[in-house]
Design a protein around this motif. Structure first.
Motif, PDB file in Angstrom:
ATOM      1  N   MET A   1       6.508   2.643   2.893  1.00  0.00           N
ATOM      2  CA  MET A   1       7.098   3.926   4.154  1.00  0.00           C
ATOM      3  C   MET A   1       6.210   5.356   3.888  1.00  0.00           C
ATOM      4  N   LEU A   2       5.342   5.836   4.780  1.00  0.00           N
ATOM      5  CA  LEU A   2       4.743   6.950   4.568  1.00  0.00           C
ATOM      6  C   LEU A   2       5.455   8.137   5.259  1.00  0.00           C
ATOM      7  N   VAL A   3       5.743   9.351   4.445  1.00  0.00           N
ATOM      8  CA  VAL A   3       6.371  10.421   4.661  1.00  0.00           C
ATOM      9  C   VAL A   3       5.522  11.575   4.504  1.00  0.00           C
ATOM     10  N   GLY A   4       5.142  12.256   5.577  1.00  0.00           N
ATOM     11  CA  GLY A   4       4.305  13.428   5.552  1.00  0.00           C
ATOM     12  C   GLY A   4       4.778  14.568   6.165  1.00  0.00           C
ATOM     13  N   TYR A   5       4.668  15.693   5.437  1.00  0.00           N
ATOM     14  CA  TYR A   5       5.169  16.889   6.110  1.00  0.00           C
ATOM     15  C   TYR A   5       3.783  17.778   6.317  1.00  0.00           C
ATOM     16  N   SER A   6       3.854  18.547   7.432  1.00  0.00           N
ATOM     17  CA  SER A   6       2.851  19.584   7.652  1.00  0.00           C
ATOM     18  C   SER A   6       1.407  18.977   7.647  1.00  0.00           C
ATOM     19  N   THR A   7       0.627  19.404   6.915  1.00  0.00           N
ATOM     20  CA  THR A   7      -0.853  18.756   6.843  1.00  0.00           C
ATOM     21  C   THR A   7      -0.696  17.300   6.388  1.00  0.00           C
ATOM     22  N   ASP A   8       0.232  17.056   5.538  1.00  0.00           N
ATOM     23  CA  ASP A   8       0.458  15.489   4.970  1.00  0.00           C
ATOM     24  C   ASP A   8       0.697  14.836   6.244  1.00  0.00           C
ATOM     25  N   GLY A   9       1.435  15.078   7.154  1.00  0.00           N
ATOM     26  CA  GLY A   9       1.684  14.363   8.183  1.00  0.00           C
ATOM     27  C   GLY A   9       0.209  13.774   9.120  1.00  0.00           C
ATOM     28  N   GLY A  10      -0.480  14.916   8.755  1.00  0.00           N
ATOM     29  CA  GLY A  10      -1.817  14.530   9.557  1.00  0.00           C
ATOM     30  C   GLY A  10      -2.568  13.527   8.631  1.00  0.00           C
ATOM     31  N   GLU A  11      -2.478  13.712   7.215  1.00  0.00           N
ATOM     32  CA  GLU A  11      -3.265  12.740   6.523  1.00  0.00           C
ATOM     33  C   GLU A  11      -2.711  11.313   6.582  1.00  0.00           C
ATOM     34  N   ASP A  12      -1.223  11.223   6.822  1.00  0.00           N
ATOM     35  CA  ASP A  12      -0.461   9.861   6.986  1.00  0.00           C
ATOM     36  C   ASP A  12      -0.951   9.344   8.338  1.00  0.00           C
ATOM     37  N   THR A  13      -1.210  10.104   9.386  1.00  0.00           N
ATOM     38  CA  THR A  13      -1.804   9.654  10.734  1.00  0.00           C
ATOM     39  C   THR A  13      -3.105   9.354  10.798  1.00  0.00           C
ATOM     40  N   ARG A  14      -3.934   9.904   9.793  1.00  0.00           N
ATOM     41  CA  ARG A  14      -5.346   9.398  10.006  1.00  0.00           C
ATOM     42  C   ARG A  14      -5.333   8.248   8.994  1.00  0.00           C
ATOM     43  N   TYR A  15      -4.584   8.146   8.130  1.00  0.00           N
ATOM     44  CA  TYR A  15      -4.512   6.809   7.335  1.00  0.00           C
ATOM     45  C   TYR A  15      -4.401   5.499   8.083  1.00  0.00           C
ATOM     46  N   LEU A  16      -3.217   5.729   8.851  1.00  0.00           N
ATOM     47  CA  LEU A  16      -2.801   4.608   9.787  1.00  0.00           C
ATOM     48  C   LEU A  16      -3.974   4.175  10.781  1.00  0.00           C
ATOM     49  N   GLY A  17      -4.370   5.482  11.270  1.00  0.00           N
ATOM     50  CA  GLY A  17      -5.339   5.435  12.291  1.00  0.00           C
ATOM     51  C   GLY A  17      -6.520   4.450  11.706  1.00  0.00           C
ATOM     52  N   ARG A  18      -7.007   4.785  10.553  1.00  0.00           N
ATOM     53  CA  ARG A  18      -8.287   4.244  10.141  1.00  0.00           C
ATOM     54  C   ARG A  18      -8.030   2.990   9.337  1.00  0.00           C
ATOM     55  N   HIS A  19      -6.921   2.768   8.715  1.00  0.00           N
ATOM     56  CA  HIS A  19      -6.799   1.568   8.009  1.00  0.00           C
ATOM     57  C   HIS A  19      -5.676   0.538   8.476  1.00  0.00           C
ATOM     58  N   GLY A  20      -5.025   0.886   9.549  1.00  0.00           N
ATOM     59  CA  GLY A  20      -3.853   0.080  10.199  1.00  0.00           C
ATOM     60  C   GLY A  20      -2.647   0.116   9.154  1.00  0.00           C
ATOM     61  N   SER A  21      -1.721  -0.736   9.643  1.00  0.00           N
ATOM     62  CA  SER A  21      -0.406  -0.722   9.171  1.00  0.00           C
ATOM     63  C   SER A  21       0.087  -2.074   8.138  1.00  0.00           C
ATOM     64  N   ALA A  22      -0.953  -2.775   7.788  1.00  0.00           N
ATOM     65  CA  ALA A  22      -0.772  -3.906   6.902  1.00  0.00           C
ATOM     66  C   ALA A  22       0.069  -3.698   5.693  1.00  0.00           C
ATOM     67  N   ARG A  23       0.171  -2.413   5.136  1.00  0.00           N
ATOM     68  CA  ARG A  23       0.648  -1.871   3.961  1.00  0.00           C
ATOM     69  C   ARG A  23       1.750  -1.198   4.120  1.00  0.00           C
ATOM     70  N   VAL A  24       2.022  -0.678   5.612  1.00  0.00           N
ATOM     71  CA  VAL A  24       3.104   0.264   6.007  1.00  0.00           C
ATOM     72  C   VAL A  24       4.003  -0.491   7.030  1.00  0.00           C
ATOM     73  N   ALA A  25       5.251  -0.094   6.587  1.00  0.00           N
ATOM     74  CA  ALA A  25       6.264  -0.606   7.447  1.00  0.00           C
ATOM     75  C   ALA A  25       6.833   0.324   8.385  1.00  0.00           C
TER      76      ALA A  25
END
Length: 259
Positions: A1-25
């Protein structure tokens, strides 16, 4: 599970957009910057570029005073009868002063000008979006609310009266103290859950954030003023440094810190 606050939330969003959710529930975006903070033709509710130029100017002029001023709107200490200790604000200042100067300066562009709309559309796991209604740093109406509309499976939780850092706001600490253990249960529900009705005072809208952020260029005006005459200023979200971890199949670059 990815938990991102403020700018980190942007990093998590970009990760899921680029790499998908195969390793994220599941994922949590807390007071996060997506989809886009900057005002553009496609994002008319955003903040003008002058707002973020003012933040950069504040960092260049005197970052120590800048971070002290930022702590007030960040925790809501500039609201009537705030329940925020000076110790908490000092801790914020201490963390901020440990950030590398170039990283802090460059982060302003990263968190304000990165458009993550398409990344949000690609997320296919349940997402909990958490934000304080009185967030003076990231406009609620142009961040959390919009993200909840874009993500296919989103749960929106808004804390009335809470500032940019809702986890340390006394009104929501009962929930926050449950920490990560309380998140999976809430994320288990995939139904969209709208937040509380918008209070009539209008705080939390982009307009109030725009007016406060525009004053960031004057953040150091208070330097040297007698106690009691310091005016609190508003600035951008906290920044963070980054580190590069070499791949295990690549030669080590020890001693060559390029980041």
């Amino acid at each position: 599970m990815l938990v991102g606050y403020s700018t980190d939330g942007g990093e998590d969003t970009r990760y899921l957009g680029r790499h998908g959710s195969a390793r994220v529930a599941k994922a949590v975006l807390a007071a996060a910057v997506p989809p886009l903070m900057l005002k553009t033709d496609a994002n008319p509710g955003g903040l003008p570029i002058e707002t973020f130029d003012a933040i950069r100017d504040g960092l260049l002029k005197e970052r120590s005073q800048f971070y002290q001023d930022v702590s007030a709107p960040f925790y809501g200490a500039n609201r009537p009868s705030p329940d925020i200790s000076q110790g908490l604000r000092d801790w914020f200042w201490l963390l901020s002063m440990q950030v590398g100067f170039k990283a802090a300066y460059d982060c302003v562009k990263a968190f304000s000008e990165t458009d993550m709309t398409e990344d949000l559309k690609k997320i296919d796991v349940p997402v909990l979006i958490v934000q304080g209604y009185d967030d003076q740093i990231v406009p609620l109406d142009d961040s959390g609310r919009l993200s909840a509309q874009i993500v296919n499976d989103a749960t929106l939780k808004i804390y009335p009266g809470a500032p940019a850092r809702p986890g340390q706001y006394r009104g929501v600490q009962g929930h926050a103290q449950r920490g990560p253990a309380g998140l999976p249960a809430r994320l288990a529900s995939t139904a969209t859950m709208p937040g509380p009705a918008t209070p009539a005072d209008g705080r939390g809208r982009a307009d109030s954030t725009r007016l406060g952020l525009a004053a960031a260029a004057r953040a150091t005006e208070n330097a040297g003023r007698p106690a009691g005459r310091v005016r609190h200023r508003l600035a951008g979200p906290p920044t963070q440094t980054t580190m590069t971890i070499p791949r295990t199949d690549a030669p080590s670059n020890a001693g060559h810190d390029d980041k």
